[in-house]
Design an enzyme around this catalytic site. Structure first.
Site, PDB file in Angstrom:
ATOM      1  NE  ARG A 151      -4.157  -1.047  -3.318  1.00  0.00           N
ATOM      2  CZ  ARG A 151      -2.282  -1.686  -2.864  1.00  0.00           C
ATOM      3  NH1 ARG A 151      -1.425  -0.840  -2.662  1.00  0.00           N
ATOM      4  NH2 ARG A 151      -2.428  -3.300  -2.696  1.00  0.00           N
ATOM      5  N   GLY A 152      -4.199  -0.974   0.595  1.00  0.00           N
ATOM      6  CA  GLY A 152      -2.861  -1.617   0.938  1.00  0.00           C
ATOM      7  C   GLY A 152      -3.388  -1.582   2.850  1.00  0.00           C
ATOM      8  CB  ALA A 153      -3.536  -4.103   5.460  1.00  0.00           C
ATOM      9  NE  ARG A 176     -10.831  -1.398   1.185  1.00  0.00           N
ATOM     10  CZ  ARG A 176      -9.904  -2.048  -0.366  1.00  0.00           C
ATOM     11  NH1 ARG A 176      -8.745  -0.778   0.180  1.00  0.00           N
ATOM     12  NH2 ARG A 176     -10.068  -3.393  -0.557  1.00  0.00           N
ATOM     13  CD  GLN A 231      -5.627  -4.262  -6.275  1.00  0.00           C
ATOM     14  OE1 GLN A 231      -6.372  -4.806  -7.327  1.00  0.00           O
ATOM     15  NE2 GLN A 231      -6.893  -3.788  -5.129  1.00  0.00           N
ATOM     16  CG  ASP A 265      -5.711  -6.818   3.479  1.00  0.00           C
ATOM     17  OD1 ASP A 265      -5.185  -7.441   2.141  1.00  0.00           O
ATOM     18  OD2 ASP A 265      -7.046  -5.365   3.819  1.00  0.00           O
ATOM     19  CG  ASN A 277      -3.566 -11.223   0.542  1.00  0.00           C
ATOM     20  OD1 ASN A 277      -3.354  -9.929   0.799  1.00  0.00           O
ATOM     21  ND2 ASN A 277      -3.315 -11.390  -0.972  1.00  0.00           N
ATOM     22  CE  LYS A 278      -7.809  -7.033  -3.911  1.00  0.00           C
ATOM     23  NZ  LYS A 278      -8.922  -5.803  -3.424  1.00  0.00           N
TER      24      LYS A 278
HETATM   25  O1  MRU Z   1      -8.246  -3.880  -1.567  1.00  0.00           O
HETATM   26  P1  MRU Z   1      -6.523  -3.694  -1.813  1.00  0.00           P
HETATM   27  O2  MRU Z   1      -6.194  -2.808  -2.510  1.00  0.00           O
HETATM   28  O3  MRU Z   1      -6.568  -2.896  -0.672  1.00  0.00           O
HETATM   29  O4  MRU Z   1      -5.772  -5.470  -1.430  1.00  0.00           O
HETATM   30  C1  MRU Z   1      -4.945  -4.986  -0.953  1.00  0.00           C
HETATM   31  C2  MRU Z   1      -4.349  -6.470  -0.288  1.00  0.00           C
HETATM   32  O5  MRU Z   1      -4.502  -7.438  -0.782  1.00  0.00           O
HETATM   33  C3  MRU Z   1      -2.844  -6.860  -0.182  1.00  0.00           C
HETATM   34  O6  MRU Z   1      -2.246  -7.847  -0.357  1.00  0.00           O
HETATM   35  C4  MRU Z   1      -2.928  -7.023   1.228  1.00  0.00           C
HETATM   36  O7  MRU Z   1      -3.245  -5.518   2.008  1.00  0.00           O
HETATM   37  C5  MRU Z   1      -1.411  -6.323   1.845  1.00  0.00           C
HETATM   38  S1  MRU Z   1      -0.662  -5.090   1.815  1.00  0.00           S
HETATM   39  C6  MRU Z   1       1.038  -5.449   2.238  1.00  0.00           C
END
Ligand code: MRU
Length: 317
Positions: free
Chosen positions: A48-50, A82, A175, A216, A226-227
């Protein structure tokens, strides 16, 4: 700091992903033998993470090519795993003309290089003794190595600028409390996990000097997905006069999205919140550009008006 290949890598017949759902308790790998396996791993947040899911998708497509899979079908399966992180579609677009393993690995290396460059730019924004607050995980786990917002914290710490990090635990999947805290501990950076709802009182007490998050998807006008919980932090930061920085690679900037209303928001299984009661589980929110002090990419520090300052901030793999 974890090596990029430890976080995710492509082998001859598989994509190997460090299972982020089980960290920090266990370091266990998940092996994907097809593009569909990789898509499922993205959907279930093994990875996970963009930027990291973009890299995983590139590896998934390269694996599909090596296996002789139908590439159009593999692309569709991966692309739909996703919805919010634009890096996923960006990486697949990059792979379209050259779905080789070498190209996928080059995309991975380039993302890590972008992180190092943006971290150096972001560190220039922080004064000595900074007590930073971050949300979710924007570290090496989320980017395939080094990290965006957490990369900036690493760079600032190495330069003696960072005193402490408040780590939002980041409901509902933690996270921050699981992954960011683990990464900061490994780097020896003083930190403390807080309940997301504690940020306001810490700001009111004058204990937060800057907020740094990843992203994201950043629309052309700077509106940033973002999250979930990032938007409320940005509102709090503005109220308490705390600067709010988004640190993200240019592969996260979506010039086809004019504003936040064009960003698709993922809604996940309500069971992630509660299996006992009805629940609603948006995984991301959009922070209006007006609440951002700056967006930092590998190209530098972008300030408002973002429509102009982000022009040209498009990734080259
Ligand atoms: O749902 P996730 O854990 O994939 O969400 C990730 C985030 O919101 C991060 O802050 C974002 O992807 C930036 S990662 C460098």
């Amino acid at each position: 700091m974890l090596e990029p290949e430890r976080i995710l890598r492509l082998e001859a017949d598989r994509v190997v992903l460090l299972d982020q759902r089980r960290l920090p308790a266990e370091e266990v790998d998940v092996e994907c033998r097809s593009a569909a396996d990789v898509a499922e791993a993205i959907r279930t947040m093994v990875v996970r993470g963009a930027p990291a899911i973009g890299i995983a998708a590139a590896y998934g497509l390269a694996l599909a090519a090596a296996r002789g899979e139908d590439l159009a079908a593999a692309d569709r399966t991966l692309r739909s795993s996703r919805p919010t992180a634009v890096n996923l579609g960006w990486a697949l677009d990059e792979m379209r003309d050259d779905p080789s393993t070498e190209h996928a690995r080059a995309i991975h290396r380039a993302e890590v290089e972008r992180c190092r460059a943006m971290a150096a730019h972001a560190a220039t924004l922080l004064a000595p003794g900074t007590r930073a607050l971050t949300h979710c995980n924007a570290g090496g786990l989320a980017t395939g190595g080094y990290g965006s917002a957490v990369g900036a914290l690493l760079a600032a710490f190495e330069q003696g600028l960072l005193a402490h990090v408040w780590v939002d635990e980041t409901r509902p999947l933690l996270q921050g409390g699981r992954l960011t805290a683990w990464e900061l501990e490994a780097a020896g950076i003083p930190h403390a996990v807080i309940a997301d709802s504690a940020a306001a009182s810490l700001m009111a007490a004058g204990e937060v000097d800057a907020v740094l998050t990843g992203a994201d998807r950043i629309a052309a006008n700077g509106d940033t997905a973002n999250k979930i919980g990032t938007y409320s932090l940005a509102v709090l930061a503005r109220y308490h006069d705390v600067p709010f920085y988004v640190v993200a690679p240019s592969s996260t900037v979506d010039h086809r999205a004019a504003g936040g209303e064009d960003i698709p928001i993922e809604h996940r299984d309500p069971d992630e919140i509660t299996s006992r009661f009805p629940a609603r589980n948006p995984a991301f929110d959009v922070t209006p550009a007006a609440l951002l002090t700056a967006i930092v990419t590998e190209h530098g520090v972008h300030e408002a008006p973002f429509t102009e300052s982000l022009t040209g901030a498009v990734a080259e793999a």
